[in-house]
Design a protein around this motif. Structure first.
Motif, PDB file in Angstrom:
ATOM      1  N   LEU A  39      19.047   2.577  -9.489  1.00 34.12           N
ATOM      2  CA  LEU A  39      18.703   2.067  -8.305  1.00 34.12           C
ATOM      3  C   LEU A  39      18.298   0.785  -8.411  1.00 34.12           C
ATOM      4  CD1 LEU A  39      15.939   4.855  -7.005  1.00 34.12           C
ATOM      5  CD2 LEU A  39      18.180   4.752  -6.555  1.00 34.12           C
ATOM      6  N   ALA A  40      18.728  -0.070  -7.747  1.00 32.99           N
ATOM      7  CA  ALA A  40      18.305  -1.545  -7.705  1.00 32.99           C
ATOM      8  C   ALA A  40      17.510  -2.151  -6.566  1.00 32.99           C
ATOM      9  CB  ALA A  40      19.754  -2.202  -7.645  1.00 32.99           C
ATOM     10  N   VAL A  41      16.425  -2.962  -6.904  1.00 38.67           N
ATOM     11  CA  VAL A  41      15.551  -3.628  -5.852  1.00 38.67           C
ATOM     12  C   VAL A  41      15.937  -5.368  -6.227  1.00 38.67           C
ATOM     13  CG1 VAL A  41      13.269  -4.079  -5.330  1.00 38.67           C
ATOM     14  CG2 VAL A  41      13.800  -1.947  -6.113  1.00 38.67           C
ATOM     15  N   ASP A  49      10.293   3.153  -2.374  1.00 42.95           N
ATOM     16  CA  ASP A  49      11.462   4.234  -2.531  1.00 42.95           C
ATOM     17  C   ASP A  49      11.997   4.204  -4.275  1.00 42.95           C
ATOM     18  OD1 ASP A  49      13.308   6.237  -1.792  1.00 42.95           O
ATOM     19  OD2 ASP A  49      14.810   4.891  -2.479  1.00 42.95           O
ATOM     20  N   ALA A  50      12.189   3.081  -4.718  1.00 36.28           N
ATOM     21  CA  ALA A  50      12.377   3.096  -6.177  1.00 36.28           C
ATOM     22  C   ALA A  50      11.122   3.508  -7.193  1.00 36.28           C
ATOM     23  CB  ALA A  50      12.772   1.588  -6.609  1.00 36.28           C
ATOM     24  N   LEU A  51      10.181   3.151  -6.784  1.00 29.94           N
ATOM     25  CA  LEU A  51       8.897   3.516  -7.678  1.00 29.94           C
ATOM     26  C   LEU A  51       8.727   5.103  -7.325  1.00 29.94           C
ATOM     27  CD1 LEU A  51       6.499   0.644  -7.172  1.00 29.94           C
ATOM     28  CD2 LEU A  51       8.225   1.070  -8.673  1.00 29.94           C
ATOM     29  N   VAL A  80       4.169   4.642  -8.583  1.00 31.14           N
ATOM     30  CA  VAL A  80       4.995   5.142  -9.661  1.00 31.14           C
ATOM     31  C   VAL A  80       4.877   6.799  -9.897  1.00 31.14           C
ATOM     32  CG1 VAL A  80       5.517   4.931 -12.111  1.00 31.14           C
ATOM     33  CG2 VAL A  80       4.999   3.144 -10.691  1.00 31.14           C
ATOM     34  N   LYS A  81       5.886   7.365 -10.206  1.00 35.74           N
ATOM     35  CA  LYS A  81       5.879   8.950 -10.437  1.00 35.74           C
ATOM     36  C   LYS A  81       5.227   9.210 -11.777  1.00 35.74           C
ATOM     37  CE  LYS A  81       9.551  11.252 -11.254  1.00 35.74           C
ATOM     38  NZ  LYS A  81      11.202  11.838 -11.003  1.00 35.74           N
TER      39      LYS A  81
END
Length: 329
Positions: A172-174, A193-195, A223-224
């Protein structure tokens, strides 16, 4: 042309001498970084080049202009050490080396990620103490099972993303800038969404008003659990206190850091570990944290390119020419 190079380290010398011999330019080397204490050394020179993590005071720019210098070139990617407004106010132009070797940093990031997910620090410590049991560390993980969020998909971030994609990772890219060609190996998304989805979060952004301290308490709450944090960009992006809080709690599986917010206190020195800042000592003590001395860039090709590109740009700017690496804002 006569060029003064500040903050020269030993490995750069052969490339500097080769450049001087090949081009006929006179290049004088100074080992200390550019500051108000030694700016007057630039008297009689046509151009200056430096590389440093210490901010350059505003008075240096006006003094360089008084000495007849028309530019300041830095042989590094990050230009948070510069005050671009003050540079332009002094009538100077500035340049960095935006792409001396993106693969060097990308490869080192990948190296440390592999070390993290295979628990290599724990195994190194165990075997050195005589423990050769598998149980010295938890089972490792494999890249192709991971989702990696690349925060900053510029030259370095996209180079890393491509490597990760080849190894089977979901990338994934931010990034505020969209490059259609990157869609072949990454998916663009927003930060939240990325986190939420990423097993690994790796920073490859410049340090600016938007990114300074962005990895704070609120960031880590999104963060997950069991995610890994990597920073091979600029130390100020991550708030160390927030990072340590989430390492202590066990929310994070580990971290790999090549840069730290307070690194100017000890980087480039031989330092007694007991004299390091308390937060750095705590990071060092953790068997799931990898620290390195801002060396992700440090390859023979990268050093050569840093020297040659910076020198060529310094010459061009001092002659009033346009260059790709000029910093405009």
């Amino acid at each position: 042309m006569k060029i003064l190079m500040y903050a020269v380290f030993e490995d750069e010398v052969p490339y500097i001498e080769e450049f001087a011999n090949r081009t006929g330019h006179e290049i004088v080397q100074e080992t200390d970084y550019l500051s108000e204490k030694n700016v007057d050394l630039a008297a009689g020179f046509d151009a200056v080049v430096t590389q440093q993590t210490v901010n350059i005071p505003d008075m240096v720019y006006s003094r360089l202009a008084e000495l007849g210098i028309r530019q300041i070139s830095i042989r590094q990617v990050g230009y948070d050490i510069l005050n671009i407004d003050a540079i332009h106010k002094a009538g100077l132009r500035a340049s960095n080396v935006a792409a001396y070797s993106p693969r060097a940093i990308a490869e080192y990031t990948l190296t440390q990620l592999l070390n993290l997910i295979r628990n290599n620090k724990r195994y190194y410590q165990a075997t050195e103490s005589g423990n050769w049991l598998w149980s010295a560390a938890p089972q490792g993980k494999e890249i192709h099972d991971l989702t990696v969020a690349v925060i900053g998909a510029g030259r370095i971030g996209s180079a890393l993303a491509e490597m990760l994609h080849v190894l089977g990772a979901k990338v994934l890219a931010v990034d505020p800038v969209y490059h259609a060609q990157n869609e072949a190996f990454l998916d663009y998304t927003n930060l939240d969404d990325a986190l939420k989805r990423a097993d690994v979060i790796t920073f490859h952004t410049p340090l600016n008003k938007q990114t300074n301290g962005m990895a704070d308490k609120d960031f880590f709450q999104k963060v997950k659990k069991n995610a890994y944090i990597l920073n091979f960009a600029r130390g100020g992006i991550i708030q160390t206190s927030a990072l340590l809080e989430n390492l202590r709690s066990g929310k994070l599986a580990g971290a790999a850091l090549d840069v730290l917010p307070n690194e100017t206190e000890f980087m480039g020195k031989i330092q007694n570990p007991d004299k390091l800042p308390a937060d750095v000592q705590e990071l060092m003590s953790r068997d799931n944290v990898l620290l390195s001395p801002h060396v992700a860039f440090y390859t023979n090709l990268a050093v050569k390119n840093m020297v040659e590109i910076a020198l060529n740009d310094a010459i061009a700017l001092s002659q009033g020419k346009h260059i790709e690496n000029e910093i405009l804002y």
